[in-house]
Design a protein around this motif. Structure first.
Motif, mmCIF file in Angstrom:
data_model
loop_
_atom_site.group_PDB
_atom_site.id
_atom_site.type_symbol
_atom_site.label_atom_id
_atom_site.label_comp_id
_atom_site.label_asym_id
_atom_site.label_seq_id
_atom_site.Cartn_x
_atom_site.Cartn_y
_atom_site.Cartn_z
ATOM 1 N N HIS A 1 53.695 134.329 55.383
ATOM 2 C CA HIS A 1 52.606 134.227 54.410
ATOM 3 C C HIS A 1 51.595 135.360 54.558
ATOM 4 O O HIS A 1 50.824 135.617 53.648
ATOM 5 C CB HIS A 1 51.875 132.894 54.576
ATOM 6 N N SER A 2 51.587 136.011 55.707
ATOM 7 C CA SER A 2 50.569 137.028 55.990
ATOM 8 C C SER A 2 51.141 138.058 56.965
ATOM 9 O O SER A 2 52.152 137.803 57.624
ATOM 10 C CB SER A 2 49.339 136.367 56.621
ATOM 11 N N PRO A 3 50.496 139.223 57.068
ATOM 12 C CA PRO A 3 50.925 140.199 58.075
ATOM 13 C C PRO A 3 50.914 139.616 59.491
ATOM 14 O O PRO A 3 51.789 139.943 60.306
ATOM 15 C CB PRO A 3 49.901 141.326 57.919
ATOM 16 N N HIS A 4 49.955 138.745 59.776
ATOM 17 C CA HIS A 4 49.908 138.122 61.108
ATOM 18 C C HIS A 4 51.164 137.292 61.366
ATOM 19 O O HIS A 4 51.723 137.313 62.465
ATOM 20 C CB HIS A 4 48.658 137.256 61.251
ATOM 21 N N ASP A 5 51.632 136.547 60.351
ATOM 22 C CA ASP A 5 52.861 135.760 60.490
ATOM 23 C C ASP A 5 54.042 136.663 60.820
ATOM 24 O O ASP A 5 54.879 136.328 61.668
ATOM 25 C CB ASP A 5 53.172 134.999 59.204
ATOM 26 N N LEU A 6 54.110 137.803 60.140
ATOM 27 C CA LEU A 6 55.184 138.762 60.405
ATOM 28 C C LEU A 6 55.114 139.250 61.847
ATOM 29 O O LEU A 6 56.122 139.264 62.552
ATOM 30 C CB LEU A 6 55.095 139.945 59.439
ATOM 31 N N GLY A 7 53.918 139.627 62.282
ATOM 32 C CA GLY A 7 53.760 140.117 63.655
ATOM 33 C C GLY A 7 54.159 139.075 64.685
ATOM 34 O O GLY A 7 54.824 139.392 65.682
ATOM 35 N N ALA A 8 53.762 137.826 64.446
ATOM 36 C CA ALA A 8 54.093 136.759 65.390
ATOM 37 C C ALA A 8 55.606 136.526 65.439
ATOM 38 O O ALA A 8 56.183 136.347 66.523
ATOM 39 C CB ALA A 8 53.370 135.470 64.995
ATOM 40 N N TRP A 9 56.256 136.538 64.276
ATOM 41 C CA TRP A 9 57.709 136.311 64.256
ATOM 42 C C TRP A 9 58.430 137.450 64.967
ATOM 43 O O TRP A 9 59.332 137.214 65.775
ATOM 44 C CB TRP A 9 58.213 136.163 62.819
ATOM 45 N N LEU A 10 58.050 138.698 64.669
ATOM 46 C CA LEU A 10 58.701 139.846 65.307
ATOM 47 C C LEU A 10 58.490 139.834 66.814
ATOM 48 O O LEU A 10 59.408 140.133 67.583
ATOM 49 C CB LEU A 10 58.186 141.154 64.703
ATOM 50 N N ALA A 11 57.287 139.484 67.246
ATOM 51 C CA ALA A 11 56.999 139.460 68.687
ATOM 52 C C ALA A 11 57.834 138.398 69.393
ATOM 53 O O ALA A 11 58.284 138.591 70.525
ATOM 54 C CB ALA A 11 55.509 139.208 68.914
ATOM 55 N N GLU A 12 58.057 137.284 68.731
ATOM 56 C CA GLU A 12 58.826 136.195 69.348
ATOM 57 C C GLU A 12 60.322 136.457 69.335
ATOM 58 O O GLU A 12 61.034 136.089 70.265
ATOM 59 C CB GLU A 12 58.540 134.884 68.609
ATOM 60 N N HIS A 13 60.803 137.128 68.295
ATOM 61 C CA HIS A 13 62.251 137.238 68.112
ATOM 62 C C HIS A 13 62.844 138.611 68.362
ATOM 63 O O HIS A 13 64.029 138.710 68.682
ATOM 64 C CB HIS A 13 62.618 136.811 66.686
#
Length: 199
Positions: free
Chosen positions: A43-55
């Motif tokens: 939903h947001s750039p932060h969501d993208l960053g969190a997903w990439l950092a986790e995966h």
């Protein structure tokens, strides 16, 4: 890279789905054309960053911006169409191939051995590098699609796409805890009905 993530359907409990490839997990940050808005994670750039950092990477990452999110959604849409076509034995669309190849051509995250005293190159990972890693993995998977490992779940009411990474090449379900168990219950009921017993 680590594969798998929790799915949150609108009509039931959350369940863990390992698509067998991180790039395919990334495609499932959206609904893969299934009309399940609850599956949308970006939903947001932060969501993208969190997903990439986790995966994708454990290295420190720069916070993505709106442009990174727009790029990620473009890549995700191409991955969705490419993996669905591969699972269905259909030709891959040239425009989607071009999109994937463009992302794969971006420099990705360089490998680094822990334990040294100096940091080589940039100390933080950009979203574009992480997206390139996903694209490169997808190139390998889709180039080898003739091996038949990109499939759909056998359940008629599911049909989710996954890459079979099992040693025996025998995965049939999106998840044994979900569709696999449902199939076992149905088979048991059918056997019980034939035998005159009750489930």
């Amino acid at each position: 890279m680590s594969t798998g993530q929790w799915m949150h359907p609108a009509d039931g409990p959350a369940w863990f789905f390992d698509a067998g490839a991180e790039s395919l997990d990334f495609a499932y940050t959206g609904d893969m054309g299934r009309g399940v808005p609850a599956w949308e994670r970006l939903h947001s750039p932060h969501d993208l960053g969190a997903w990439l950092a986790e995966h994708v990477t454990t290295a420190p990452a720069d916070e993505p911006g709106e442009r990174d999110l727009a790029d990620a959604l473009i890549l995700r849409a191409a991955l969705t169409r490419l993996y669905i076509a591969a699972a269905d034995g259909q030709p891959l669309a040239p425009d989607d191939i071009d999109t994937l190849n463009l992302f794969a051509a971006t420099p990705d995250v360089p490998p680094a051995l822990d334990g040294g005293r100096r940091q080589a190159g940039a100390g933080r990972i950009r979203a574009a590098q992480a997206l390139s890693m996903l694209a490169r993995e997808a190139v390998v998977n889709l180039a080898g699609r003739s091996d038949g490992r990109i499939r759909r779940c056998d359940a008629d009411d599911c049909r989710m796409v996954y890459r079979d990474e099992s040693r025996t090449d025998s995965r049939r379900w999106c998840s044994m805890q979900r569709c696999g168990n449902r199939a076992k219950v149905r088979a048991h009921r059918a056997r019980s009905a034939r035998g005159g017993g009750h489930f």
